[in-house]
Design a protein around this motif. Structure first.
Motif, mmCIF file in Angstrom:
data_model
loop_
_atom_site.group_PDB
_atom_site.id
_atom_site.type_symbol
_atom_site.label_atom_id
_atom_site.label_comp_id
_atom_site.label_asym_id
_atom_site.label_seq_id
_atom_site.Cartn_x
_atom_site.Cartn_y
_atom_site.Cartn_z
ATOM 1 N N ALA A 632 24.091 37.648 24.953
ATOM 2 C CA ALA A 632 23.771 38.840 25.745
ATOM 3 C C ALA A 632 24.160 40.119 25.018
ATOM 4 C CB ALA A 632 24.503 38.761 27.082
ATOM 5 N N ASP A 633 23.351 41.177 25.253
ATOM 6 C CA ASP A 633 23.752 42.483 24.773
ATOM 7 C C ASP A 633 24.769 43.068 25.758
ATOM 8 O OD1 ASP A 633 22.331 43.458 26.985
ATOM 9 O OD2 ASP A 633 20.505 43.756 25.794
ATOM 10 N N GLU A 634 25.220 44.312 25.498
ATOM 11 C CA GLU A 634 26.300 44.867 26.310
ATOM 12 C C GLU A 634 25.892 45.044 27.757
ATOM 13 O OE1 GLU A 634 29.289 48.745 26.272
ATOM 14 O OE2 GLU A 634 28.156 48.203 24.467
ATOM 15 N N THR A 635 24.656 45.511 28.002
ATOM 16 C CA THR A 635 24.183 45.708 29.372
ATOM 17 C C THR A 635 24.061 44.377 30.098
ATOM 18 O OG1 THR A 635 22.945 47.664 28.679
ATOM 19 C CG2 THR A 635 22.329 46.665 30.786
ATOM 20 N N GLN A 636 23.480 43.398 29.404
ATOM 21 C CA GLN A 636 23.294 42.082 30.012
ATOM 22 C C GLN A 636 24.640 41.403 30.245
ATOM 23 O OE1 GLN A 636 21.021 39.271 27.658
ATOM 24 N NE2 GLN A 636 19.979 38.476 29.478
ATOM 25 N N LEU A 637 25.610 41.668 29.356
ATOM 26 C CA LEU A 637 26.925 41.066 29.498
ATOM 27 C C LEU A 637 27.601 41.537 30.780
ATOM 28 C CD1 LEU A 637 29.101 39.267 28.256
ATOM 29 C CD2 LEU A 637 29.947 41.264 27.013
ATOM 30 N N VAL A 638 27.408 42.799 31.126
ATOM 31 C CA VAL A 638 27.953 43.323 32.372
ATOM 32 C C VAL A 638 27.352 42.583 33.563
ATOM 33 C CG1 VAL A 638 28.115 45.351 33.867
ATOM 34 C CG2 VAL A 638 28.447 45.593 31.389
ATOM 35 N N ALA A 639 26.033 42.364 33.518
ATOM 36 C CA ALA A 639 25.355 41.669 34.606
ATOM 37 C C ALA A 639 25.830 40.222 34.716
ATOM 38 C CB ALA A 639 23.845 41.721 34.395
ATOM 39 N N VAL A 640 26.026 39.608 33.554
ATOM 40 C CA VAL A 640 26.495 38.217 33.557
ATOM 41 C C VAL A 640 27.877 38.123 34.197
ATOM 42 C CG1 VAL A 640 27.272 36.317 32.087
ATOM 43 C CG2 VAL A 640 25.118 37.471 31.579
ATOM 44 N N ASN A 641 28.776 38.982 33.778
ATOM 45 C CA ASN A 641 30.139 38.942 34.326
ATOM 46 C C ASN A 641 30.159 39.254 35.816
ATOM 47 O OD1 ASN A 641 31.511 38.219 31.969
ATOM 48 N ND2 ASN A 641 31.510 40.320 31.208
ATOM 49 N N ARG A 642 29.281 40.187 36.236
ATOM 50 C CA ARG A 642 29.220 40.523 37.648
ATOM 51 C C ARG A 642 28.752 39.308 38.463
ATOM 52 N NH1 ARG A 642 26.636 45.066 37.223
ATOM 53 N NH2 ARG A 642 24.533 44.165 37.442
ATOM 54 N N LEU A 643 27.770 38.592 37.939
ATOM 55 C CA LEU A 643 27.283 37.382 38.624
ATOM 56 C C LEU A 643 28.359 36.311 38.640
ATOM 57 C CD1 LEU A 643 25.129 35.480 39.854
ATOM 58 C CD2 LEU A 643 24.341 34.994 37.522
ATOM 59 N N TRP A 644 29.017 36.111 37.510
ATOM 60 C CA TRP A 644 30.001 35.032 37.425
ATOM 61 C C TRP A 644 31.186 35.255 38.351
ATOM 62 C CZ3 TRP A 644 30.356 33.583 31.487
ATOM 63 C CH2 TRP A 644 29.152 32.936 31.126
ATOM 64 N N LYS A 645 31.500 36.516 38.619
ATOM 65 C CA LYS A 645 32.600 36.804 39.547
ATOM 66 C C LYS A 645 32.254 36.367 40.969
ATOM 67 C CE LYS A 645 34.708 40.644 37.014
ATOM 68 N NZ LYS A 645 34.995 42.115 36.995
ATOM 69 N N ARG A 646 30.968 36.302 41.268
ATOM 70 C CA ARG A 646 30.539 35.878 42.610
ATOM 71 C C ARG A 646 30.575 34.357 42.752
ATOM 72 N NH1 ARG A 646 24.742 37.748 42.420
ATOM 73 N NH2 ARG A 646 24.632 36.551 44.366
ATOM 74 N N LEU A 647 30.624 33.645 41.624
ATOM 75 C CA LEU A 647 30.506 32.182 41.655
ATOM 76 C C LEU A 647 31.882 31.531 41.608
ATOM 77 C CD1 LEU A 647 27.565 31.805 39.120
ATOM 78 C CD2 LEU A 647 27.426 31.570 41.612
ATOM 79 N N PRO A 648 32.061 30.411 42.307
ATOM 80 C CA PRO A 648 33.359 29.716 42.305
ATOM 81 C C PRO A 648 33.582 28.971 40.998
ATOM 82 C CG PRO A 648 31.767 28.452 43.557
ATOM 83 C CD PRO A 648 31.075 29.732 43.163
ATOM 84 N N LEU A 649 34.824 28.574 40.766
ATOM 85 C CA LEU A 649 35.174 27.859 39.537
ATOM 86 C C LEU A 649 34.415 26.541 39.406
ATOM 87 C CD1 LEU A 649 39.046 28.366 39.382
ATOM 88 C CD2 LEU A 649 37.278 29.620 38.140
ATOM 89 N N SER A 650 34.120 25.875 40.528
ATOM 90 C CA SER A 650 33.450 24.574 40.483
ATOM 91 C C SER A 650 32.093 24.653 39.807
ATOM 92 C CB SER A 650 33.303 23.993 41.889
ATOM 93 O OG SER A 650 32.537 24.870 42.702
ATOM 94 N N PHE A 651 31.437 25.821 39.899
ATOM 95 C CA PHE A 651 30.130 25.983 39.239
ATOM 96 C C PHE A 651 30.278 25.807 37.733
ATOM 97 C CE2 PHE A 651 27.186 28.817 36.971
ATOM 98 C CZ PHE A 651 25.965 28.271 37.359
ATOM 99 N N PHE A 652 31.369 26.302 37.169
ATOM 100 C CA PHE A 652 31.566 26.276 35.720
ATOM 101 C C PHE A 652 32.218 24.981 35.243
ATOM 102 C CE2 PHE A 652 31.697 30.672 37.192
ATOM 103 C CZ PHE A 652 30.687 31.230 36.432
ATOM 104 N N SER A 653 32.991 24.331 36.093
ATOM 105 C CA SER A 653 33.671 23.107 35.666
ATOM 106 C C SER A 653 32.756 21.895 35.709
ATOM 107 C CB SER A 653 34.907 22.855 36.531
ATOM 108 O OG SER A 653 34.533 22.621 37.876
ATOM 109 N N ASN A 654 31.770 21.923 36.598
ATOM 110 C CA ASN A 654 30.911 20.744 36.773
ATOM 111 C C ASN A 654 29.638 20.795 35.950
ATOM 112 O OD1 ASN A 654 32.165 18.984 38.994
ATOM 113 N ND2 ASN A 654 32.280 21.033 39.858
ATOM 114 N N ALA A 655 29.210 22.013 35.575
ATOM 115 C CA ALA A 655 27.999 22.141 34.763
ATOM 116 C C ALA A 655 28.384 22.235 33.289
ATOM 117 C CB ALA A 655 27.214 23.371 35.194
ATOM 118 N N ILE A 656 27.527 21.707 32.421
ATOM 119 C CA ILE A 656 27.775 21.839 30.987
ATOM 120 C C ILE A 656 27.316 23.225 30.549
ATOM 121 C CG2 ILE A 656 27.580 19.371 30.574
ATOM 122 C CD1 ILE A 656 24.742 19.799 29.626
ATOM 123 N N PRO A 657 27.801 23.744 29.409
ATOM 124 C CA PRO A 657 27.485 25.121 28.992
ATOM 125 C C PRO A 657 25.995 25.437 28.930
ATOM 126 C CG PRO A 657 29.313 24.279 27.701
ATOM 127 C CD PRO A 657 28.828 23.133 28.537
#
Length: 882
Positions: A632-657
């Motif tokens: 991601a570029d800098e603008t997209q990185l902000v959007a990614v982090n904003r989305l990820w803050k809305r998601l619980p930890l289980s979303f990231f632990s159970n899915a592969i990268p």
């Protein structure tokens, strides 16, 4: 007692209705006599009744008796007519039929159809009959059993004379054709009748095996009945009696099967077994009656197959010209005669150790031995009956048995022949107890002994040059395992305690340890074998019911295993066991789950168990790798982090990268498109449509169905039921709820053929159906119940599993998968206002085996009282439709 039926008197003026009534009354009368009369008489009298009926109808049409004849063929010809068997007839005429005769014949056949008879018929000139026999061995076989009913009497004799001669079919060609036909039939059944729904006619050891013997004997020896094989010294009196007893038992089961199914059924389907057992006099005590009947049936089929193999070997030697025999001398007791092991003298098995020696020789000379000579098989059958104890009573036999399991090829042909010819049952009393034992759990497709035999064969296949890709890890581990016999002995004992009451794993572990000690194995092997038997389900249960990406799950499993040696052995045993349970049970998904658990556990064991990565570490690593994939570029990185803050930890632990990256980009693009739509339209739209991602990629042998939508009651259940009605099986489901009222649901699915959804058209169909449910408020269609459903109790098993997470309760629910199953579970969850955080879904056969991660309305673990209340509501909800 001998049956003296009063055949009905048929009058010329009788109507079709009256003739049908006569058939019904006679069949009813025969059914009433079945318990007190010989089955052979019953079948014969039914054939004779139809002789009378057909003769009556034939005479009414006044055919020219000097030129045309009506003949019974097939089963009707040999007077073995079951309630719904075809009435097979052959009408033969000398010259071409006149238009009048053809019309009359058509009227005759029409009248038979009007009577509702299942008619198999052929109409041919005599010369054409010979030609048809020459072109088709099946027609020739059918006409070997031709029997005159009425009309020209010589047609029967002319046809038989031709077929018994060498002009239409030579004896050698006929034998080869029927032997090849039998081999193909056996291969189609995978070499066994020991599955839960055996085919009484076509399975190995079924009626067709006896008929094949009869046809070959008739053709070559011109005999009328198998009893003549005694005179020709192919069968002893005892063997003939055994063959007839087994045949009569199968005849009785088939007769009852026709009654129970009310149609010409040959496969003993699950839904008919209880009624067939009752009709056979085994009682109406449910599974107990079924098991008693099935064990007798399987043992009868096993004996028929054994006698068939022996006779076919004798026939081949008699009928097919023999070249100079190729003889390889092994020692003074055994030789290999044309590829078959042969005992040199009839007294060899007086020394019981020679039985075990013979099977060791088969393993040693595995490239040269294809079977056992009929003479040796007869000796083996005789000594098997004379055994006064178990073969393992003898020290030398024990040493040879261990030697066989240590031999690299011992689990090849040698163990199969020991299984087929009852030597394993003569060696192990535990094996003897499970021969033909049914397994009433829907996903075991075979009896206990056949399942165990297949397990041993699967482990042997791991040593072969060509191994499927999903088994290469197991093959590599098995190849480097130092004492392979430990895994093989564990496989031998893993299910042998079934049917005794109690936990078969614990009981089997005790038996296995005593066996290992009795057979002089090292203490370390005794402990390993016993542990494997006791824990043989541990790895499959953990991989399919638990979140294997949770470090606490891996840690708990690793502590239970304790060593890499045990892990290696358990992994190989588990892979082979799943494949031996059911031919359709093994797939890429199960393979990947076991592989992931294996590597995670091996790492944990090598790191001393305490250094398992914690959840937040896993999440951090997954996020970092996913960001690298997103680039991601800098603008997209902000959007990614904003989305990820809305998601619980289980979303990231159970899915592969790669999944995290794909889902993240999908959600961001979806929301961006919706914002663009809002800015360019005046429509009052407040929520974006649902996001559904189903592309052509597959992960671990499954397709991914990803859904991002506004949360609502019953959403997960609606999605699950929709996929189910599309004949898509859900192997795993993960639910993650965002902090602003949305959910992301990721399903790992297989299509109806057990493969990922490869077709673009099929993916569009699935996506369209899901969108109708999500955005158009359509109700999911109802799934039709399986035909097996009504034959098994649907009492659920509910178990609460300890969770290390303070805000989660794990509940394991095991029950018959019906079309309303998930709705019943959801109803119980909604009643208590519970939250579903994740679901590990596994449908095995017809049984749903699911684990849900729940929290109560306060976001905490369920209290003890809440667990009790949930269990009561689940039981009530699931059993409410019984």
């Amino acid at each position: 007692m001998s049956l003296q039926p009063a055949y009905p008197i048929l009058q010329p003026e009788m109507s079709i209705v009256e003739l049908k009534q006569a058939i019904t009354e006679f069949d009813t009368w025969l059914e009433q006599q079945i318990s007190s009369c010989s089955i052979a008489e019953i079948l014969q009298h039914r054939a004779q009744f139809f002789d009378i009926l057909l003769n009556h109808l034939w005479q009414a049409f006044q055919f020219e008796t000097d030129t045309i004849s009506l003949n019974a063929v097939g089963g009707y010809g040999r007077k073995t007519l079951h309630p719904f068997s075809d009435i097979d007839i052959c009408i033969i005429h000398d010259d071409d039929l006149s238009a009048t005769d053809a019309s009359t014949l058509s009227d005759f056949l029409t009248q038979l159809w009007d009577l509702g008879l299942d008619l198999g018929h052929a109409v041919r000139r005599l010369d054409d009959t010979y030609l048809a026999c020459r072109e088709d061995v099946t027609i020739a076989t059918t006409l070997l059993e031709i029997r005159h009913i009425c009309g020209h009497e010589n047609h029967q004799h002319q046809v038989i004379s031709k077929l018994y001669g060498e002009t239409v079919w030579s004896s050698e060609a006929f034998f080869v054709a029927k032997y090849d036909e039998q081999k193909g039939r056996h291969n189609k059944a995978q070499g066994t009748a020991f599955n839960i729904e055996p085919n009484l006619k076509n399975s190995p050891g079924g009626m067709r095996d006896i008929q094949t013997i009869t046809w070959i004997a008739r053709k070559h020896f011109s005999i009328d009945d198998l009893k003549d094989l005694r005179r020709l010294k192919f069968l002893t009196d005892d063997e003939y009696a055994e063959l007839m007893e087994c045949q009569n038992f199968i005849w009785r089961v088939r007769f009852a099967l026709h009654q129970a199914s009310n149609r010409p059924e040959n496969r003993l389907l699950l839904q008919h077994q209880a009624e067939v057992a009752r009709l056979q006099g085994f009682g109406d005590s449910g599974n107990i009656a079924i098991e008693k009947m099935m064990r007798q049936l399987f043992r009868a089929m096993k004996r028929i197959r054994e006698l068939n193999l022996m006779l076919m070997a004798y026939f081949e030697r008699e009928i097919v010209p023999q070249k100079k025999p190729n003889i390889i001398q092994i020692n003074e007791n055994f030789q290999i005669y044309n590829g078959q092991i042969h005992a040199e003298n009839q007294d060899v098995f007086i020394d019981r150790s020679q039985i075990m020696s013979m099977f060791n020789y088969i393993a040693i000379h595995h490239e040269k031995v294809t079977g056992i000579t009929p003479e040796t098989l007869r000796l083996l059958r005789q000594v098997r009956r004379r055994l006064m104890g178990d073969l393992q009573d003898y020290q030398v036999c024990r040493e040879l048995f261990v030697s066989l399991f240590k031999n690299p090829h011992g689990m090849g042909l040698a163990i199969t022949l020991m299984h087929q010819h009852g030597i394993l049952a003569s060696y192990l009393p535990q094996w003897r107890e499970v021969v033909g034992q049914m397994q009433f759990d829907l996903f075991h497709a075979y009896t206990v002994d056949e399942h165990t035999h297949k397990l041993l064969k699967n482990l042997y296949k791991l040593t072969q040059d060509t191994v499927p890709s999903d088994q290469k890890l197991a093959a590599d581990i098995f190849e480097r395992f130092q004492a392979k016999e430990s895994i093989l002995f564990a496989a031998l004992f893993h299910d042998l305690a079934k049917g005794r009451g109690g936990d078969h794993s614990e009981l089997g572990a005790v038996d296995a340890k005593l066996f290992a000690k009795f057979h002089g194995l090292k203490t370390s092997q005794q402990q390993l074998i016993s542990w494997l038997v006791e824990q043989h389900l541990l790895m499959s249960i953990t991989s399919q019911r638990m979140d294997i990406h949770d470090p606490e799950v891996v840690k708990t499993f690793a502590k239970s295993v304790g060593s890499i040696t045990k892990l290696d052995a358990l992994y190989c045993l588990t892979v082979a066991d799943i494949q031996a349970t059911n031919d359709d049970l093994w797939n890429d998904w199960k393979a990947s789950l076991l592989t992931d658990l294996y590597f995670a556990t091996r790492k944990a064991l090598r790191n001393g168990l305490e250094n398992v990565l914690q959840l937040r570490t896993v999440v951090r690593e997954h996020k970092q790798e996913a960001l690298g994939l997103i680039n991601a570029d800098e603008t997209q990185l902000v959007a990614v982090n904003r989305l990820w803050k809305r998601l619980p930890l289980s979303f990231f632990s159970n899915a592969i990268p790669t999944e995290i990256a794909k889902y993240t980009l999908g959600i961001l693009e979806h929301e961006s498109a919706f914002e663009h739509q809002l800015s360019s339209t005046e429509e009052n739209v407040t929520e974006p449509p649902s996001l559904i991602i189903l592309d052509d990629s597959s992960v671990k042998g499954c397709s991914d169905v990803f859904v991002y939508t506004k949360d609502r009651p019953g959403l997960f259940i609606s999605l699950f039921n929709t996929l189910s009605t599309l004949k898509i099986s859900v192997n795993q489901a993960q639910i993650s709820k965002t902090k602003d009222g949305y959910v992301v649901e990721a399903f790992k699915v297989l299509d109806f053929d057990g493969k990922p959804i490869f077709s673009d058209q099929r993916r569009k169909q699935v996506t369209k159906k899901l969108r109708q449910i999500l955005d158009d408020n359509m109700s999911p269609p109802k799934k039709r119940p399986s035909r097996h459903t009504k034959n098994f109790d649907n009492k659920p098993t509910i178990e609460f599993i300890h969770s290390k997470k303070a805000d989660r309760t794990l509940v394991h629910i095991l029950a018959l998968e019906t079309h309303e199953f998930m709705g019943q579970i959801a109803s119980a969850f909604r009643t208590l206002d519970l939250n579903i955080h994740s679901a590990a879904i596994s449908t095995v056969g017809e049984r749903a085996d699911n684990v849900f991660a729940l929290s109560n309305q306060h976001g905490a673990q369920l209290t003890e009282l809440e667990q009790i209340e949930l269990q009561e509501k689940l039981v009530k909800s699931i059993t409410s439709t019984l």
